[in-house]
Design a protein around this motif. Structure first.
Motif, PDB file in Angstrom:
ATOM      1  N   GLN A  48      -1.903  24.346  -3.276  1.00  0.00           N
ATOM      2  CA  GLN A  48      -1.568  25.600  -3.434  1.00  0.00           C
ATOM      3  C   GLN A  48      -0.116  25.780  -3.684  1.00  0.00           C
ATOM      4  OE1 GLN A  48      -2.563  25.943   0.924  1.00  0.00           O
ATOM      5  NE2 GLN A  48      -0.354  26.973   1.250  1.00  0.00           N
ATOM      6  N   TYR A  49       0.764  24.560  -3.560  1.00  0.00           N
ATOM      7  CA  TYR A  49       1.919  24.681  -4.013  1.00  0.00           C
ATOM      8  C   TYR A  49       2.250  24.203  -5.510  1.00  0.00           C
ATOM      9  CZ  TYR A  49       2.871  25.672   0.715  1.00  0.00           C
ATOM     10  OH  TYR A  49       2.722  26.245   2.151  1.00  0.00           O
ATOM     11  N   GLY A  50       1.029  23.766  -6.121  1.00  0.00           N
ATOM     12  CA  GLY A  50       1.252  23.182  -7.392  1.00  0.00           C
ATOM     13  C   GLY A  50       1.687  21.808  -7.495  1.00  0.00           C
ATOM     14  N   ILE A  51       1.612  21.041  -6.360  1.00  0.00           N
ATOM     15  CA  ILE A  51       2.022  19.796  -6.345  1.00  0.00           C
ATOM     16  C   ILE A  51       0.955  18.878  -6.315  1.00  0.00           C
ATOM     17  CG2 ILE A  51       3.418  17.989  -4.918  1.00  0.00           C
ATOM     18  CD1 ILE A  51       4.591  20.606  -3.488  1.00  0.00           C
ATOM     19  N   PRO A  52       1.043  17.685  -7.191  1.00  0.00           N
ATOM     20  CA  PRO A  52      -0.374  16.908  -7.105  1.00  0.00           C
ATOM     21  C   PRO A  52      -0.431  15.832  -5.980  1.00  0.00           C
ATOM     22  CG  PRO A  52       1.059  16.441  -9.035  1.00  0.00           C
ATOM     23  CD  PRO A  52       1.930  17.502  -8.175  1.00  0.00           C
ATOM     24  N   GLU A  53      -1.740  16.035  -5.434  1.00  0.00           N
ATOM     25  CA  GLU A  53      -1.826  15.190  -4.167  1.00  0.00           C
ATOM     26  C   GLU A  53      -3.505  14.520  -4.401  1.00  0.00           C
ATOM     27  OE1 GLU A  53      -3.890  18.644  -1.328  1.00  0.00           O
ATOM     28  OE2 GLU A  53      -1.618  18.266  -0.901  1.00  0.00           O
ATOM     29  N   PRO A  54      -3.553  13.549  -3.702  1.00  0.00           N
ATOM     30  CA  PRO A  54      -4.936  12.750  -3.754  1.00  0.00           C
ATOM     31  C   PRO A  54      -6.009  13.892  -3.401  1.00  0.00           C
ATOM     32  CG  PRO A  54      -3.504  11.649  -2.919  1.00  0.00           C
ATOM     33  CD  PRO A  54      -2.843  12.687  -3.014  1.00  0.00           C
ATOM     34  N   ARG A  55      -7.307  13.648  -3.983  1.00  0.00           N
ATOM     35  CA  ARG A  55      -8.426  14.797  -3.256  1.00  0.00           C
ATOM     36  C   ARG A  55      -8.674  13.978  -1.997  1.00  0.00           C
ATOM     37  NH1 ARG A  55     -11.944  17.848  -5.727  1.00  0.00           N
ATOM     38  NH2 ARG A  55     -11.367  17.192  -7.826  1.00  0.00           N
ATOM     39  N   LEU A  56      -8.864  15.064  -1.192  1.00  0.00           N
ATOM     40  CA  LEU A  56      -9.230  14.728   0.347  1.00  0.00           C
ATOM     41  C   LEU A  56     -10.308  13.964   0.348  1.00  0.00           C
ATOM     42  CD1 LEU A  56      -7.899  14.927   3.304  1.00  0.00           C
ATOM     43  CD2 LEU A  56      -9.567  16.986   3.482  1.00  0.00           C
TER      44      LEU A  56
ATOM     45  N   ASP B 297       0.783  -0.886   0.142  1.00  0.00           N
ATOM     46  CA  ASP B 297       0.054  -0.170   0.138  1.00  0.00           C
ATOM     47  C   ASP B 297       0.859   1.496   0.251  1.00  0.00           C
ATOM     48  OD1 ASP B 297      -2.537  -1.141   0.210  1.00  0.00           O
ATOM     49  OD2 ASP B 297      -2.288  -1.701   2.422  1.00  0.00           O
ATOM     50  N   VAL B 298       0.552   2.041  -0.905  1.00  0.00           N
ATOM     51  CA  VAL B 298       1.425   3.565  -0.965  1.00  0.00           C
ATOM     52  C   VAL B 298       0.448   4.683  -0.398  1.00  0.00           C
ATOM     53  CG1 VAL B 298       2.316   4.822  -2.880  1.00  0.00           C
ATOM     54  CG2 VAL B 298       2.549   2.560  -3.036  1.00  0.00           C
ATOM     55  N   TYR B 299       1.063   5.467   0.172  1.00  0.00           N
ATOM     56  CA  TYR B 299       0.377   6.894   0.782  1.00  0.00           C
ATOM     57  C   TYR B 299       0.930   8.060   0.272  1.00  0.00           C
ATOM     58  CZ  TYR B 299      -2.211   3.341   3.332  1.00  0.00           C
ATOM     59  OH  TYR B 299      -2.892   2.075   3.594  1.00  0.00           O
ATOM     60  N   LEU B 300       0.339   9.040  -0.100  1.00  0.00           N
ATOM     61  CA  LEU B 300       0.791  10.431  -0.591  1.00  0.00           C
ATOM     62  C   LEU B 300       0.473  11.275   0.739  1.00  0.00           C
ATOM     63  CD1 LEU B 300       0.328  10.545  -4.402  1.00  0.00           C
ATOM     64  CD2 LEU B 300       2.527   9.864  -3.324  1.00  0.00           C
ATOM     65  N   PRO B 301       1.442  12.447   0.621  1.00  0.00           N
ATOM     66  CA  PRO B 301       0.962  13.481   1.501  1.00  0.00           C
ATOM     67  C   PRO B 301      -0.082  14.644   0.789  1.00  0.00           C
ATOM     68  CG  PRO B 301       3.164  13.755   0.559  1.00  0.00           C
ATOM     69  CD  PRO B 301       2.781  12.539   0.082  1.00  0.00           C
TER      70      PRO B 301
ATOM     71  N   HIS C 168      -2.762  19.457   5.250  1.00  0.00           N
ATOM     72  CA  HIS C 168      -4.115  19.266   6.265  1.00  0.00           C
ATOM     73  C   HIS C 168      -4.851  20.376   5.934  1.00  0.00           C
ATOM     74  CE1 HIS C 168      -6.353  18.683   9.692  1.00  0.00           C
ATOM     75  NE2 HIS C 168      -5.492  17.536   9.857  1.00  0.00           N
ATOM     76  N   PRO C 169      -6.182  20.373   5.859  1.00  0.00           N
ATOM     77  CA  PRO C 169      -7.136  21.375   5.319  1.00  0.00           C
ATOM     78  C   PRO C 169      -7.374  22.148   6.690  1.00  0.00           C
ATOM     79  CG  PRO C 169      -8.337  19.212   5.715  1.00  0.00           C
ATOM     80  CD  PRO C 169      -6.892  18.868   5.687  1.00  0.00           C
ATOM     81  N   PHE C 170      -7.255  21.660   7.857  1.00  0.00           N
ATOM     82  CA  PHE C 170      -7.612  22.403   9.241  1.00  0.00           C
ATOM     83  C   PHE C 170      -6.427  22.764  10.065  1.00  0.00           C
ATOM     84  CE2 PHE C 170     -11.100  19.434   8.575  1.00  0.00           C
ATOM     85  CZ  PHE C 170     -11.994  20.265   7.809  1.00  0.00           C
ATOM     86  N   SER C 171      -5.226  21.886   9.971  1.00  0.00           N
ATOM     87  CA  SER C 171      -4.178  22.097  10.711  1.00  0.00           C
ATOM     88  C   SER C 171      -2.882  22.570   9.809  1.00  0.00           C
ATOM     89  CB  SER C 171      -3.780  20.834  11.361  1.00  0.00           C
ATOM     90  OG  SER C 171      -2.562  21.125  12.388  1.00  0.00           O
ATOM     91  N   LYS C 172      -2.980  23.966   9.877  1.00  0.00           N
ATOM     92  CA  LYS C 172      -1.794  24.490   8.989  1.00  0.00           C
ATOM     93  C   LYS C 172      -0.422  24.047   8.892  1.00  0.00           C
ATOM     94  CE  LYS C 172      -0.010  29.090   7.495  1.00  0.00           C
ATOM     95  NZ  LYS C 172       0.259  28.826   6.307  1.00  0.00           N
ATOM     96  N   GLY C 173       0.438  23.742   7.939  1.00  0.00           N
ATOM     97  CA  GLY C 173       1.599  23.227   8.282  1.00  0.00           C
ATOM     98  C   GLY C 173       2.062  21.820   8.547  1.00  0.00           C
ATOM     99  N   HIS C 174       0.796  20.989   8.451  1.00  0.00           N
ATOM    100  CA  HIS C 174       0.704  19.630   8.800  1.00  0.00           C
ATOM    101  C   HIS C 174       0.061  18.947   7.441  1.00  0.00           C
ATOM    102  CE1 HIS C 174       1.384  19.934  12.961  1.00  0.00           C
ATOM    103  NE2 HIS C 174       0.982  21.031  13.004  1.00  0.00           N
ATOM    104  N   LEU C 175       0.722  17.496   7.628  1.00  0.00           N
ATOM    105  CA  LEU C 175       0.298  16.671   6.430  1.00  0.00           C
ATOM    106  C   LEU C 175      -0.698  15.505   6.747  1.00  0.00           C
ATOM    107  CD1 LEU C 175       3.843  16.273   4.811  1.00  0.00           C
ATOM    108  CD2 LEU C 175       2.132  17.612   3.967  1.00  0.00           C
ATOM    109  N   LEU C 176      -1.359  15.019   5.960  1.00  0.00           N
ATOM    110  CA  LEU C 176      -2.117  13.675   6.007  1.00  0.00           C
ATOM    111  C   LEU C 176      -1.578  12.961   5.242  1.00  0.00           C
ATOM    112  CD1 LEU C 176      -5.835  15.113   6.316  1.00  0.00           C
ATOM    113  CD2 LEU C 176      -4.449  14.205   8.204  1.00  0.00           C
TER     114      LEU C 176
END
Length: 195
Positions: A101-109, A72-76, A79-87
């Motif tokens: 916001q940085y132009g980096i692809p990520e999974p839709r929350l 299983d693979v996970y991407l960062p 975090h929508p509510f905790s600024k500066g944190h990753l899920l």
């Protein structure tokens, strides 16, 4: 002459951005070979990593290898509510990616796809620069320092963090800050550094 963290960041980013597409592909394949020799990688079933941006070494061959093994693979995701944190969200061939916001692809929350950080076996981290002491310099947002702030080899060993970098990202010494989290291992196309 001692360079500031920002000067080092700028210099090393320029260095890695100058790598050709062919150099990037070769580095990515060589990196996979280095990782395959590590017990931490061989034994991992749940792996957090990233999608390459800004000249970072590309973990795509690593992702393909992990999928082939049934891991299983996970991407960062920011975090929508905790600024500066990753899920970390589950990622497979069918995952819809959006640009953050940085132009980096990520999974839709998607709350159902979130993995608790401690459920990951291995966390493969991007970095801008590193030194021979395991110090890591990131892009400056502190996302991975916050993510790794509770990591401890005995008390909180999961996920085991490994920095990924091009050979050209090593510098003589990094000015460390109290919030910096040194990594126990950094893998480059030519070598695995362990502390």
């Amino acid at each position: 002459m001692n360079l500031s963290r920002q000067q080092i960041r700028q210099h090393v980013r320029e260095r890695r951005q100058q790598l050709s597409d062919a150099d990037q592909r070769l580095a990515a394949e060589s990196l996979l070979c280095q990782l395959q020799s590590l017990p931490q990688f061989q034994n991992a079933n749940r792996v957090g990593l990233y999608l390459a941006n800004d000249g970072e070494i590309d973990p795509e061959p690593v992702i393909q290898h992990l999928w082939h093994k049934g891991c299983d693979v996970y991407l960062p995701v920011l975090h929508p509510f905790s600024k500066g944190h990753l899920l970390f969200l589950h990622y497979d061939r069918n995952t819809l990616l959006i640009r953050n916001q940085y132009g980096i692809p990520e999974p839709r929350l998607d709350a159902t796809a979130i993995a608790p950080l401690t459920s990951l076996d291995l966390l493969l981290c991007p970095l801008v620069a590193f030194d021979a002491e395991g110090n890591r310099l990131g892009m400056g947002g502190g996302f991975y320092d916050r993510t790794l702030s509770r990591w401890h080899p005995e008390a909180n060993p999961a996920p085991y963090p490994v920095g990924l970098a091009h050979n050209c990202q090593q510098v003589e010494a990094l000015p460390a800050q109290e919030w910096d989290v040194p990594l126990p291992m950094i893998a480059t196309p030519d070598k695995v550094w362990q502390w």
